[in-house]
Design an enzyme around this catalytic site. Structure first.
Site, PDB file in Angstrom:
ATOM      1  N   ARG A 130      93.772  96.616  21.920  1.00  0.00           N
ATOM      2  CA  ARG A 130      92.371  96.886  21.554  1.00  0.00           C
ATOM      3  C   ARG A 130      92.192  98.365  21.197  1.00  0.00           C
ATOM      4  O   ARG A 130      91.477  98.726  20.265  1.00  0.00           O
ATOM      5  CB  ARG A 130      91.423  96.515  22.706  1.00  0.00           C
ATOM      6  CG  ARG A 130      91.348  95.016  22.974  1.00  0.00           C
ATOM      7  CD  ARG A 130      90.451  94.708  24.173  1.00  0.00           C
ATOM      8  NE  ARG A 130      89.055  94.928  23.884  1.00  0.00           N
ATOM      9  CZ  ARG A 130      88.247  95.708  24.602  1.00  0.00           C
ATOM     10  NH1 ARG A 130      88.711  96.348  25.647  1.00  0.00           N
ATOM     11  NH2 ARG A 130      86.984  95.846  24.253  1.00  0.00           N
TER      12      ARG A 130
ATOM     13  N   LYS B 168      72.801  71.046  40.364  1.00  0.00           N
ATOM     14  CA  LYS B 168      73.169  69.705  39.886  1.00  0.00           C
ATOM     15  C   LYS B 168      74.083  69.792  38.667  1.00  0.00           C
ATOM     16  O   LYS B 168      75.006  68.990  38.513  1.00  0.00           O
ATOM     17  CB  LYS B 168      71.893  68.904  39.539  1.00  0.00           C
ATOM     18  CG  LYS B 168      72.152  67.530  38.911  1.00  0.00           C
ATOM     19  CD  LYS B 168      72.924  66.603  39.843  1.00  0.00           C
ATOM     20  CE  LYS B 168      72.951  65.138  39.493  1.00  0.00           C
ATOM     21  NZ  LYS B 168      73.317  64.690  38.218  1.00  0.00           N
TER      22      LYS B 168
ATOM     23  N   GLU C 128      82.162  66.943  38.856  1.00  0.00           N
ATOM     24  CA  GLU C 128      82.373  65.491  38.654  1.00  0.00           C
ATOM     25  C   GLU C 128      83.305  65.269  37.444  1.00  0.00           C
ATOM     26  O   GLU C 128      84.252  64.477  37.517  1.00  0.00           O
ATOM     27  CB  GLU C 128      81.002  64.857  38.421  1.00  0.00           C
ATOM     28  CG  GLU C 128      80.972  63.380  38.099  1.00  0.00           C
ATOM     29  CD  GLU C 128      79.538  62.918  37.779  1.00  0.00           C
ATOM     30  OE1 GLU C 128      78.626  63.153  38.602  1.00  0.00           O
ATOM     31  OE2 GLU C 128      79.318  62.323  36.714  1.00  0.00           O
ATOM     32  N   TYR C 129      83.063  65.996  36.370  1.00  0.00           N
ATOM     33  CA  TYR C 129      83.939  65.892  35.188  1.00  0.00           C
ATOM     34  C   TYR C 129      85.376  66.254  35.557  1.00  0.00           C
ATOM     35  O   TYR C 129      86.320  65.608  35.136  1.00  0.00           O
ATOM     36  CB  TYR C 129      83.483  66.848  34.076  1.00  0.00           C
ATOM     37  CG  TYR C 129      82.407  66.338  33.140  1.00  0.00           C
ATOM     38  CD1 TYR C 129      81.215  65.813  33.615  1.00  0.00           C
ATOM     39  CD2 TYR C 129      82.576  66.417  31.758  1.00  0.00           C
ATOM     40  CE1 TYR C 129      80.226  65.387  32.739  1.00  0.00           C
ATOM     41  CE2 TYR C 129      81.590  65.985  30.873  1.00  0.00           C
ATOM     42  CZ  TYR C 129      80.411  65.476  31.376  1.00  0.00           C
ATOM     43  OH  TYR C 129      79.434  65.067  30.513  1.00  0.00           O
TER      44      TYR C 129
ATOM     45  N   LYS D 209      77.056  62.976  28.445  1.00  0.00           N
ATOM     46  CA  LYS D 209      75.625  63.195  28.184  1.00  0.00           C
ATOM     47  C   LYS D 209      75.260  64.669  28.152  1.00  0.00           C
ATOM     48  O   LYS D 209      74.116  65.018  27.907  1.00  0.00           O
ATOM     49  CB  LYS D 209      74.798  62.468  29.234  1.00  0.00           C
ATOM     50  CG  LYS D 209      74.942  60.949  29.168  1.00  0.00           C
ATOM     51  CD  LYS D 209      73.659  60.243  29.559  1.00  0.00           C
ATOM     52  CE  LYS D 209      73.739  58.744  29.368  1.00  0.00           C
ATOM     53  NZ  LYS D 209      74.321  58.050  30.510  1.00  0.00           N
TER      54      LYS D 209
ATOM     55  N   ALA E 179      63.010  53.404  34.541  1.00  0.00           N
ATOM     56  CA  ALA E 179      64.373  52.983  34.181  1.00  0.00           C
ATOM     57  C   ALA E 179      65.117  52.743  35.503  1.00  0.00           C
ATOM     58  O   ALA E 179      64.502  52.795  36.573  1.00  0.00           O
ATOM     59  CB  ALA E 179      65.042  54.058  33.330  1.00  0.00           C
TER      60      ALA E 179
ATOM     61  N   ARG F 265      87.570  65.146  27.185  1.00  0.00           N
ATOM     62  CA  ARG F 265      86.702  64.059  26.707  1.00  0.00           C
ATOM     63  C   ARG F 265      86.532  64.166  25.185  1.00  0.00           C
ATOM     64  O   ARG F 265      86.538  63.158  24.484  1.00  0.00           O
ATOM     65  CB  ARG F 265      85.330  64.123  27.386  1.00  0.00           C
ATOM     66  CG  ARG F 265      85.351  63.712  28.839  1.00  0.00           C
ATOM     67  CD  ARG F 265      83.938  63.412  29.332  1.00  0.00           C
ATOM     68  NE  ARG F 265      83.911  63.275  30.782  1.00  0.00           N
ATOM     69  CZ  ARG F 265      82.883  62.776  31.462  1.00  0.00           C
ATOM     70  NH1 ARG F 265      81.792  62.382  30.842  1.00  0.00           N
ATOM     71  NH2 ARG F 265      82.922  62.678  32.774  1.00  0.00           N
TER      72      ARG F 265
ATOM     73  N   GLY G  91      73.761  57.751  41.132  1.00  0.00           N
ATOM     74  CA  GLY G  91      73.625  56.573  40.284  1.00  0.00           C
ATOM     75  C   GLY G  91      72.641  55.583  40.885  1.00  0.00           C
ATOM     76  O   GLY G  91      71.850  55.918  41.779  1.00  0.00           O
TER      77      GLY G  91
ATOM     78  N   ARG H   2      55.560  54.223  30.399  1.00  0.00           N
ATOM     79  CA  ARG H   2      54.949  54.252  29.066  1.00  0.00           C
ATOM     80  C   ARG H   2      54.919  52.851  28.438  1.00  0.00           C
ATOM     81  O   ARG H   2      53.909  52.430  27.914  1.00  0.00           O
ATOM     82  CB  ARG H   2      55.715  55.236  28.181  1.00  0.00           C
ATOM     83  CG  ARG H   2      54.952  55.649  26.961  1.00  0.00           C
ATOM     84  CD  ARG H   2      55.786  56.558  26.125  1.00  0.00           C
ATOM     85  NE  ARG H   2      57.150  55.998  26.023  1.00  0.00           N
ATOM     86  CZ  ARG H   2      58.076  56.391  25.169  1.00  0.00           C
ATOM     87  NH1 ARG H   2      57.802  57.369  24.350  1.00  0.00           N
ATOM     88  NH2 ARG H   2      59.262  55.848  25.129  1.00  0.00           N
TER      89      ARG H   2
ATOM     90  N   SER I 265      71.588  62.768  42.555  1.00  0.00           N
ATOM     91  CA  SER I 265      72.893  62.206  42.203  1.00  0.00           C
ATOM     92  C   SER I 265      73.210  60.979  43.040  1.00  0.00           C
ATOM     93  O   SER I 265      72.831  60.892  44.196  1.00  0.00           O
ATOM     94  CB  SER I 265      73.995  63.242  42.419  1.00  0.00           C
ATOM     95  OG  SER I 265      75.244  62.633  42.194  1.00  0.00           O
TER      96      SER I 265
ATOM     97  N   HIS J 104      77.401  70.426  40.001  1.00  0.00           N
ATOM     98  CA  HIS J 104      77.872  69.159  40.581  1.00  0.00           C
ATOM     99  C   HIS J 104      78.479  68.283  39.476  1.00  0.00           C
ATOM    100  O   HIS J 104      79.561  67.718  39.626  1.00  0.00           O
ATOM    101  CB  HIS J 104      76.700  68.433  41.262  1.00  0.00           C
ATOM    102  CG  HIS J 104      76.954  66.982  41.547  1.00  0.00           C
ATOM    103  ND1 HIS J 104      76.903  66.004  40.568  1.00  0.00           N
ATOM    104  CD2 HIS J 104      77.308  66.341  42.679  1.00  0.00           C
ATOM    105  CE1 HIS J 104      77.199  64.830  41.100  1.00  0.00           C
ATOM    106  NE2 HIS J 104      77.441  65.005  42.383  1.00  0.00           N
ATOM    107  N   ASN J 105      77.777  68.196  38.368  1.00  0.00           N
ATOM    108  CA  ASN J 105      78.267  67.326  37.289  1.00  0.00           C
ATOM    109  C   ASN J 105      79.536  67.876  36.649  1.00  0.00           C
ATOM    110  O   ASN J 105      80.430  67.120  36.292  1.00  0.00           O
ATOM    111  CB  ASN J 105      77.182  67.132  36.226  1.00  0.00           C
ATOM    112  CG  ASN J 105      76.177  66.080  36.649  1.00  0.00           C
ATOM    113  OD1 ASN J 105      75.942  65.898  37.836  1.00  0.00           O
ATOM    114  ND2 ASN J 105      75.591  65.379  35.706  1.00  0.00           N
TER     115      ASN J 105
ATOM    116  N   GLY K 122      58.276  56.621  35.033  1.00  0.00           N
ATOM    117  CA  GLY K 122      59.583  56.360  34.409  1.00  0.00           C
ATOM    118  C   GLY K 122      60.373  55.327  35.180  1.00  0.00           C
ATOM    119  O   GLY K 122      61.087  55.652  36.125  1.00  0.00           O
TER     120      GLY K 122
HETATM  121  C1  6PG Z   1      75.152  61.617  39.103  1.00  0.00           C
HETATM  122  C2  6PG Z   1      75.770  61.668  37.733  1.00  0.00           C
HETATM  123  C3  6PG Z   1      74.782  61.412  36.676  1.00  0.00           C
HETATM  124  C4  6PG Z   1      75.344  61.585  35.262  1.00  0.00           C
HETATM  125  C5  6PG Z   1      76.065  60.409  34.772  1.00  0.00           C
HETATM  126  C6  6PG Z   1      76.477  60.497  33.298  1.00  0.00           C
HETATM  127  O1  6PG Z   1      75.263  62.631  39.781  1.00  0.00           O
HETATM  128  O2  6PG Z   1      74.601  60.589  39.514  1.00  0.00           O
HETATM  129  O3  6PG Z   1      76.286  62.935  37.539  1.00  0.00           O
HETATM  130  O4  6PG Z   1      73.751  62.316  36.862  1.00  0.00           O
HETATM  131  O5  6PG Z   1      74.341  61.804  34.391  1.00  0.00           O
HETATM  132  O6  6PG Z   1      77.162  60.192  35.568  1.00  0.00           O
HETATM  133  O7  6PG Z   1      77.166  61.651  33.011  1.00  0.00           O
HETATM  134  P1  6PG Z   1      78.050  61.771  31.678  1.00  0.00           P
HETATM  135  O8  6PG Z   1      77.510  60.780  30.688  1.00  0.00           O
HETATM  136  O9  6PG Z   1      77.902  63.141  31.186  1.00  0.00           O
HETATM  137  O10 6PG Z   1      79.437  61.388  32.085  1.00  0.00           O
END
Ligand code: 6PG
Length: 485
Positions: A448, A186, A193-194, A263, A13, A290, A133, A35, A131, A189-190, A11
């Site tokens: 209740r 993770k 992050e939000y 995502k 990317a 969001r 990026g 692929r 994590s 963690h995300n 992969g």
């Molecule tokens: C990380 C980020 C990463 C995440 C993107 C997009 O730890 O490097 O959390 O894994 O997928 O930042 O996240 P959203 O599209 O949900 O904002």
């Protein structure tokens, strides 16, 4: 005979390519497969050109045969079905004891399933959060591996070598635990992050629309905050974003459409919180914020139906900037406290033994939520392994106590000026709820019991003893069964 490769990665990317280069920089020989073969060629002739110890393969059989035993195959493919497809494609070429590592943002329950299914075939599976990026993958991400514990010795050195390091030089990568726990951590963690991103966006909104600060001033403030307790990657990039000018010299930020994408990992965190009964209010608000932002057309239409309060620039702008810093920090403490509460609940339900101090250390460098603050979290769990909530840790409780007046002033300001502060205010509401020895749930229980004979416990009777009252004199004596979801 040709020297075998230490690891193979599928992969190519952005994240995959950068991880390969990072592994190679650390002396590992890496075989690669993609692929779409043109992408493979582009990579080998482009970023990997001149690196003899990176080689590609056109087909999966050849790719696997290039690897040293036990083979270690790192998947950086799209989370979901693709992971299962790739696993079933490589399985025929693998042997007992080989290791598959999924480094995508997979749902933790998928990773648990994959680990169990593969263990039956004696293939060792790791689901790992990665994590940081593009830059993190290249220079050192935070890596959160979990899965089959027997796999850890095979990949420990490579994963720790390529990971970020804390200021003390410790790797931001450690074994998380069984099954899908790496991806679970993770996911949290995300979610955090939000929360962080939403809180910062709310601070920016208030600064721009109520304090009427220009972008240079906002940039300076975030730069200053980044030298204090809020010091973090997300505050740092916010300061950069605020100073970034488009080709016409105007701030690019104001030209970006105000609809947020996602995502799914924040949503999963919220769903898991509901499933485990954990009050993860701030992160859930951040996810919903969001969603609300995405209703752009509806919002534009609604904006024509209503007028909000007049926003006169307040006189005490400098004091309010200080208040905002405190409100942001206090809200952030609540958000992390909730994230760790959820992690504890997840560990309990899945029977994982998670080391919270190590998790905070893994997040200290390389990842998107990296911050100075995580050292304090690590210390809190090191001082008290059984800590019920970060909120009651002496270091954090003092900050909350000292910041609460400023926090309330900021929420008041948002309410009075009509500026939405969903995450910051839900943080304060949680704080007020959590620190309340008594809440109005007695009323809920009475209701209740009144309409559904759901029973209640009494203050003056031991826990676990349930009562039912015939509130109207017309009900029967039969009560409903007592169970909690
Ligand atoms: C990380 C980020 C990463 C995440 C993107 C997009 O730890 O490097 O959390 O894994 O997928 O930042 O996240 P959203 O599209 O949900 O904002």
């Amino acid at each position: 005979m040709k020297q075998k490769f230490d690891i193979g990665l599928i992969g190519l990317a952005v994240m995959g390519q950068n991880l390969v280069l990072n592994m190679n920089d650390h002396g590992y020989r890496v075989a690669v497969y993609n692929r779409t073969s043109s992408k493979l060629e582009d990579f080998l002739k482009g970023p990997a050109a001149g690196r003899d110890s990176i080689e590609g393969a056109d087909d999966l059989k050849q790719f696997i045969s290039m690897l040293e035993r036990p083979r270690k195959v790192f998947l950086m493919v799209k989370a979901g079905d693709v992971v299962d497809q790739v696993i079933s494609q490589i399985l025929p070429f693998l042997e007992e004891g080989d290791v598959i590592i999924d480094g995508g943002n997979s749902l933790f329950t998928d990773s648990s399933r994959r680990m169990k299914n593969l263990a039956e075939k004696n293939i060792l599976f790791i689901g790992t959060g990665v994590s940081g990026g593009e830059e993190g993958a290249r220079r050192g991400p935070s890596i959160m591996p979990g899965g089959n514990p027997a796999a850890w010795t095979h990949v420990k050195s490579i994963l720790q070598d390529i990971s970020a390091k804390t200021i003390k030089g410790e790797p931001c990568c450690d074994w998380v635990g069984d099954e899908g726990s790496g991806h679970y951590v993770k996911m949290i963690h995300n979610g955090i992050e939000y929360g962080d991103m939403q809180l910062i966006s709310e601070a920016y909104h208030l600064m721009k629309s109520v304090l009427k600060l220009d972008h240079d001033r906002m940039h300076e403030i975030f730069e200053k905050w980044n030298k204090g307790p809020l010091d973090s990657y997300l505050i740092e990039i916010t300061s950069d974003i605020l100073s970034y000018k488009d080709a016409d010299g105007e701030p690019l930020l104001e030209k970006i459409l105000d609809t947020a994408g996602q995502k799914g990992t924040g949503k999963w965190t919220g769903i898991n919180a509901l499933e485990t009964g954990t009050p993860l209010t701030l992160i859930s608000e951040a996810v919903f914020a969001r969603c609300l932002s995405a209703l752009k057309q509806e919002r534009v239409a609604a904006s024509e139906c209503f007028t909000g309060p007049e926003n006169e620039t307040p006189e005490n702008v400098e004091e309010l900037i200080d208040d905002l810093e405190k409100a942001l920090l206090a809200s952030k403490i609540v958000s992390y406290a909730q994230g760790f509460m959820l992690m504890r609940q997840g560990a309990l339900e899945n029977q994982w033994e998670l080391n919270y101090e190590a998790v905070a250390r893994m997040w200290r460098g390389g990842c998107i939520i990296r911050s100075r603050f995580l050292d304090n979290i690590s210390d809190a769990f090191s001082n008290n392994k059984e800590l019920a909530s970060l909120i009651v840790d002496p270091y954090f409780s003092k900050i909350l106590q000292d910041s609460q007046a400023a926090w309330r002033r900021i929420i008041n300001l948002g309410v009075q000026t009509g500026i939405p502060l969903p995450a910051m205010s839900s943080g304060l509401m949680f704080f007020d709820g959590y620190r309340s020895a008594s809440l109005p749930a007695n009323m809920l229980q009475a209701q209740r019991d009144y309409f559904g004979a759901h029973t209640y416990e009494r203050n003056d009777s031991p826990r676990g003893k349930f009562y039912h009252t015939d509130w109207t004199g017309e009900g029967g004596n039969v009560s409903s069964t007592t169970y909690n979801v």
